[in-house]
Design an enzyme around this catalytic site. Sequence first.
Site, short mmCIF file in Angstrom:
data_model
loop_
_atom_site.label_atom_id
_atom_site.label_comp_id
_atom_site.label_asym_id
_atom_site.label_seq_id
_atom_site.Cartn_x
_atom_site.Cartn_y
_atom_site.Cartn_z
N GLY A 12 -10.24 -3.32 -7.72
CA GLY A 12 -11.06 -3.58 -6.53
C GLY A 12 -11.51 -5.02 -6.37
O GLY A 12 -12.53 -5.29 -5.74
N SER A 13 -10.73 -5.99 -6.90
CA SER A 13 -11.19 -7.38 -6.76
C SER A 13 -11.07 -7.87 -5.32
O SER A 13 -11.89 -8.68 -4.88
CB SER A 13 -10.43 -8.30 -7.72
OG SER A 13 -9.11 -8.50 -7.30
N MET A 95 -3.03 2.66 -4.08
CA MET A 95 -1.66 2.89 -4.57
C MET A 95 -1.05 4.18 -4.02
O MET A 95 -0.44 4.94 -4.75
CB MET A 95 -1.66 2.91 -6.10
CG MET A 95 -2.14 1.63 -6.75
SD MET A 95 -1.21 0.19 -6.21
CE MET A 95 0.30 0.46 -7.10
N HIS A 114 -0.57 -7.75 0.49
CA HIS A 114 0.60 -7.64 -0.38
C HIS A 114 0.79 -8.97 -1.13
O HIS A 114 0.73 -10.03 -0.52
CB HIS A 114 1.84 -7.32 0.47
CG HIS A 114 3.06 -7.15 -0.36
ND1 HIS A 114 3.26 -6.03 -1.15
CD2 HIS A 114 4.13 -7.95 -0.56
CE1 HIS A 114 4.41 -6.16 -1.80
NE2 HIS A 114 4.96 -7.31 -1.46
N ASP A 146 2.19 -0.11 9.20
CA ASP A 146 2.95 0.78 10.09
C ASP A 146 3.62 1.84 9.23
O ASP A 146 3.25 2.03 8.07
CB ASP A 146 3.93 -0.02 10.99
CG ASP A 146 5.04 -0.67 10.18
OD1 ASP A 146 5.14 -0.42 8.95
OD2 ASP A 146 5.84 -1.42 10.77
N VAL A 149 7.26 0.59 4.48
CA VAL A 149 6.59 0.03 3.30
C VAL A 149 6.50 -1.49 3.46
O VAL A 149 7.52 -2.18 3.43
CB VAL A 149 7.34 0.40 2.00
CG1 VAL A 149 6.70 -0.27 0.79
CG2 VAL A 149 7.34 1.92 1.81
C1 GRF Z 1 -3.41 -6.88 -5.46
O1 GRF Z 1 -2.52 -7.75 -6.08
C2 GRF Z 1 -2.87 -6.43 -4.12
O2 GRF Z 1 -2.13 -7.42 -3.47
C3 GRF Z 1 -1.97 -5.29 -4.49
O3 GRF Z 1 -2.63 -4.62 -5.53
C4 GRF Z 1 -3.51 -5.54 -6.20
C5 GRF Z 1 -4.88 -4.94 -6.14
O4 GRF Z 1 -5.82 -5.68 -6.86
N1 GRF Z 1 -1.71 -4.47 -3.32
P1 GRF Z 1 -7.37 -5.40 -6.69
O5 GRF Z 1 -7.58 -3.90 -6.94
O6 GRF Z 1 -7.79 -5.79 -5.30
O7 GRF Z 1 -8.05 -6.22 -7.74
#
Ligand code: GRF
Length: 205
Positions: A12-13, A95, A114, A146, A149
Site C-alpha cells: 500500500g505504498s 492483485m 503500472h 478498461d 490487461v
Molecule cells: C506497484 O509497483 C504498482 O505499480 C504495482 O504493484 C505495486 C504495488 O505497490 N501495480 P504498493 O502496494 O503500492 O506499495
Amino acid sequence: MLNLGILISGRGSNMEAILKTIKRKKIPINAAIVISNNPDARGLGVARKFGVNTAVIDSKNFKGSRKEFDEKIISILKKNKVTPKNGLVCLAGFMRILSPEFVKKYKNKIVNIHPALLPAFPGLDAQKQAIEYGAKYSGCTVHFVDSGVDTGPIILQKTVKILDDDTEETLAKRILVKEHQAYSEAVQLFAENKIKMIGRNVKIS
Ligand code: GRF
C-alpha cells in the site's frame, strides 16, 4: 467533492503516497474507503492511521464468482458514496483482474498504476521484463482501467533510466518513487476536474 476509493492487496505504498498528498496539499477529494482483498495487507493499518475507513473481502476464502466478488466491492464503494457519478477508484497494487461488469459500471472512473511505460511490458513482473528486454528506459504509467490487461487510456507517465547494473529490485525501487509522484498528481488532476477524454486520448487542462 469527489469520493475516493482505493483498492489494495499488500504494502500500500502508493495508497500511502496518495493519502499523504491529499492531506498535505488539501486536495479537494474525500478519501472515503480503502478495500483490501487480503486481510494481512500492510496498507490496511496505514489507512487506519490516516483515519480512512477500511474494509476487507478475503478473496482466498471467497466462495462465489469474480462477478459476485466485485459486486461486494461495489456495494462497499456505494455505501461509502464512491459511485460512478461521484467517485474515483484507484487500484494501488490490487492483485486481481476486475470483472467486465465492474469496469463497465465505473467506466473512466477506475485508474491503475503500472510499473512500466505502457504499452511496453504489461502484466506481471514489468520491471524484470524491461531489464530482460534490454530497454534503456522504463518508468510508470497511470491509466484508466478498461476490459484488457493494462490497455486503458494513458493519463500520465514518468520515466526512469535503466542502469547497466540494475536488478529487478533496484529498478523497482527507483520506479516506485516515480509511481508515488505520478499517482498523487493524477488524483489531484481528477479532484480538480482537469482530465478530459477525446476517444482514448486523455487531455490534461
Ligand atoms: C506497484 O509497483 C504498482 O505499480 C504495482 O504493484 C505495486 C504495488 O505497490 N501495480 P504498493 O502496494 O503500492 O506499495
